[in-house]
Motif scaffolding. Sequence first.
Motif, short mmCIF file in Angstrom:
data_model
loop_
_atom_site.label_atom_id
_atom_site.label_comp_id
_atom_site.label_asym_id
_atom_site.label_seq_id
_atom_site.Cartn_x
_atom_site.Cartn_y
_atom_site.Cartn_z
N GLU A 34 0.83 -1.21 0.00
CA GLU A 34 0.00 0.00 0.00
C GLU A 34 0.86 1.25 0.00
O GLU A 34 0.52 2.24 -0.66
N THR A 47 -1.03 0.97 -10.63
CA THR A 47 -0.57 -0.42 -10.71
C THR A 47 -0.17 -0.64 -12.16
O THR A 47 -0.98 -0.44 -13.07
N PHE A 67 2.06 1.79 -3.47
CA PHE A 67 0.93 2.16 -4.31
C PHE A 67 0.52 3.61 -4.07
O PHE A 67 0.21 4.33 -5.03
N GLU A 121 1.13 -5.82 -11.82
CA GLU A 121 1.13 -5.36 -10.43
C GLU A 121 -0.28 -5.33 -9.84
O GLU A 121 -1.22 -4.86 -10.49
N VAL A 147 -1.95 -4.24 -5.91
CA VAL A 147 -1.67 -3.75 -4.56
C VAL A 147 -2.48 -4.59 -3.57
O VAL A 147 -3.64 -4.90 -3.82
#
Length: 199
Positions: free
Chosen positions: A41, A50, A44, A56, A58
Motif C-alpha cells: 500500500e 498499478t 501504491f 502489479e 496492490v
Amino acid sequence: MCAIFLMSACHDTETYADQKDRERAAINKFITDQGIKVISESDFKIDTITDVSKKEFVLFSNTGVYMQIVRRGCGEKVKAGETVNVLCRFNEYNLLADSLRLTNNNISYSSLPDKFAVTNTLGTFTASFISGAIMSAYSTTSVPAGWLIPLSYINVGRVTKEGEEIAKVNLIVPHSQGTSYALSNVYPCYYEITYERGI
C-alpha cells in the motif's frame, strides 16, 4: 462402533481455520500461476498506479483484497456526501474451483449491467444493488465490500467523447470481502469489473 464413527466424523470435518488456510493457498497459487507482482500500500500510494505490463496488484492488508487498476476511467470520483448509481460489468471466478462462477458479460445480460447505489460518507462507501446478476444469483442487495475499495482510486463517469474509457479493475477478493455466498462457503474470487456512472 460409536467411537469409531465419531473419530471418523471429527477427522472429516473441516474447521473454519482449515477453510481459511485452503483459501489462502488458492489465492497464493493464483498469484504464482498468473505471475502477479504484489506491491505494498505504501508503494501504491506514492502515485496510486498499478503497472499492468508488470502485472502489479496492490494488497490492502487490512482487508486482504488485491487490486489492479487497468483503467482509471473518465469523469470524476464519487465525491464525499454524494450518492450515485453505478453500472458494472463483471466476470466472477471461484479460485477454489478454478472456474467462472458468474458473469453479466453475455447475451442474456447485454442490456442489463448490474446496478447499485453507492454513497460516499467522508471516504467510507456503502452500497446496495438495485438490479442485476449478483442480486438475482445470491438473493441479496448487499454489494461485496471488495467491490467498493476501488472507488477511492477510480473515476466513475460516462463516456462523452472519443478516446474516453470507463474504469476497469481486477480484484482478488477473500471470502470476508466477497458475496454472501462466498462468505458462508469460505472461498475467494477473482473479479474483472468495469464501473460506469448510471442515471
